[in-house]
Design a protein around this motif. Structure first.
Motif, short mmCIF file in Angstrom:
data_model
loop_
_atom_site.label_atom_id
_atom_site.label_comp_id
_atom_site.label_asym_id
_atom_site.label_seq_id
_atom_site.Cartn_x
_atom_site.Cartn_y
_atom_site.Cartn_z
N ARG A 164 9.85 17.01 -0.16
CA ARG A 164 10.31 15.63 -0.39
C ARG A 164 10.12 15.27 -1.87
NH1 ARG A 164 9.86 13.46 4.89
NH2 ARG A 164 10.92 15.02 6.17
N GLU A 263 -2.33 13.72 6.50
CA GLU A 263 -0.94 13.78 6.96
C GLU A 263 0.05 13.65 5.80
OE1 GLU A 263 2.33 14.27 9.21
OE2 GLU A 263 0.24 14.61 9.81
N GLN A 267 3.86 15.43 4.78
CA GLN A 267 5.03 14.58 4.50
C GLN A 267 5.65 14.96 3.16
OE1 GLN A 267 3.84 10.46 4.79
NE2 GLN A 267 3.04 10.70 6.87
N PRO A 270 6.89 19.38 3.70
CA PRO A 270 6.94 19.73 5.12
C PRO A 270 6.85 21.23 5.39
CG PRO A 270 8.60 18.08 4.61
CD PRO A 270 8.02 18.51 3.30
#
Length: 421
Positions: A164, A263, A267, A270
């Motif tokens: 991302r 987490e 994100q 991935p």
């Protein structure tokens, strides 16, 4: 910044200190440097039944082998086309195969010696600018033409499923990957010792000279009489190799480790793959096993000031991942990368008994291990691979720290100008 600042060092509990060399020893082979190159050679030679002494000025993995980005890449740092131009298509293909064998050597040793070093597969090469996209595609086609089938092209949109961040395109190389380099170095050292090699730390080599039918290597408190000498100090060789033989200049490179991101780490990446961009002065980064972002780059001609370095590294990290704009680094460290002008490594001989290999130009995690194996094979009478890589021509690096620093500064300025286009 010292080795003690690295997250790698902090994340390993109870690394045993090894004794320094005291008195006189005899061995078939003396190896200078307990990094990937030297340890690989020592392991190979000890497994072949030779007596091996490794002399390390600091500790196992203290240099680039224990501080680097941990990214595993097949190939040399230079373009394959350059290797073809210099060595011819047939020998260039042999060099390419040697680099693939280097990756397999690494994976095989991790499995055989049960080295717990967080090894995983997958590395992404990403295009920063539109002009990089055709270069990326050409690179992929070139390697596929060599029969390499581990590459996956991703457009700007499909890349988002893996990473991302705002890049133009990317190629996933499933043949590459990443690991914890210091854990791997320590694992190689244990394997070499189990095979019979002796490793001495805090044993800086002062000088060496031909003596009788071999080489005599001196430290402050001892000496080794050996039939063969392998110089494997890379960017930290100092004056042990004549300046006109080195063929590289040490360039400062730096890595920061964030807190464990939980987490958020998955994100941001991935795929959890290691990433390297296509600028000349690259950003490279990956996730650690405990979810930290290890973010590297910021090449420098001289030691950077810690406060300015921290600001610059945080700024670069937040440019890639805006969500990390408020994040700081829990650890920040640096080291010297041995860069050659051509980006091809330097292999060579001094007389009949001394070999050296260095200058991996940021591609050393797998390549250094193969270099060590090739040096060992040469000692054992199989010199074809070593001699092939030794055919590469290199400009000599001028002597003297001030002149080298000035040249590095000019080169880095030129690279920055190239990257700003």
């Amino acid at each position: 910044m010292s080795m003690n600042d690295s997250w790698y060092r902090a994340s390993i509990a109870g690394v045993p200190a090894r004794a320094s060399l005291q008195g006189e020893l005899r061995a078939d082979v003396c190896v200078v440097g307990a990094g990937f190159t030297g340890l690989s050679a020592a392991l190979e030679l000890a497994e072949a039944g030779l007596s091996v002494v490794v002399l390390e000025a600091e500790q196992v993995g203290w240099g680039c082998s224990g501080r680097n980005g941990g990214q595993i890449n097949p190939g040399l740092a230079c373009d394959h086309g350059r290797t073809v131009a210099e060595l011819g298509a047939e020998d260039a293909r042999k060099v390419w195969q040697l680099t693939l064998d280097g990756v397999e050597l690494l994976r095989g040793r991790v499995a055989k010696h049960q080295i717990d070093c967080d090894l995983k597969a997958g590395i992404l090469l990403v295009a920063n600018k539109p002009r990089h996209v055709p270069e990326l595609q050409q690179w992929q086609q070139q390697l596929q033409g060599l029969g390499y089938d581990q590459l996956e092209y991703h457009s700007r949109d499909s890349l988002q499923h893996l990473l991302r961040a705002d890049y133009q395109a990317g190629v996933m190389d499933w043949g590459g990957g990443d690991l914890h380099p210091l854990k791997y170095a320590q694992g190689l050292a244990r394997a070499a010792e189990a095979a019979g090699a002796q490793i001495f730390e805090q044993s800086a080599v002062q000088d060496y000279a031909d003596a009788g039918a071999g080489v005599r290597v001196r430290t402050a408190r001892g000496s080794v009489q050996a039939e063969h000498l392998l110089l494997a100090g890379n960017a930290y060789l100092g004056k042990l190799l004549p300046w006109y033989r080195k063929g590289f200049m040490p360039i400062g490179s730096y890595i920061g480790a964030t807190r464990p991101l939980g987490e958020l780490a998955t994100q941001l990446i991935p795929s959890r793959a290691a990433v390297c961009d296509m600028n000349t002065l690259i950003d490279y980064y990956r996730l650690s096993a405990d979810g930290r972002l290890l973010f590297g780059g910021r090449a420098s001609a001289r030691d950077a000031q810690p406060d300015a370095l921290r600001r610059t590294m945080r700024q670069r990290m937040s440019q890639v991942f805006p969500a990390l704009a408020e994040e700081d680094f829990e650890y920040l460290w640096g080291g010297q990368v041995a860069m050659t002008l051509s980006k091809a490594p330097v292999f060579g001989r001094l007389g009949k008994r001394t070999l050296y290999a260095q200058g991996y130009s940021g591609q050393g995690v797998a390549l250094a291990g193969m270099a060590g194996k090739l040096m060992a094979q040469t000692v054992l009478g199989e010199a074809a691979g070593f001699d092939l890589l030794a055919r590469a021509r290199h400009w000599p690096v001028p002597p003297g720290v001030p002149l080298q620093t000035a040249i590095r500064a000019l080169a880095l300025l030129w690279y920055r100008l190239q990257d700003s286009r």
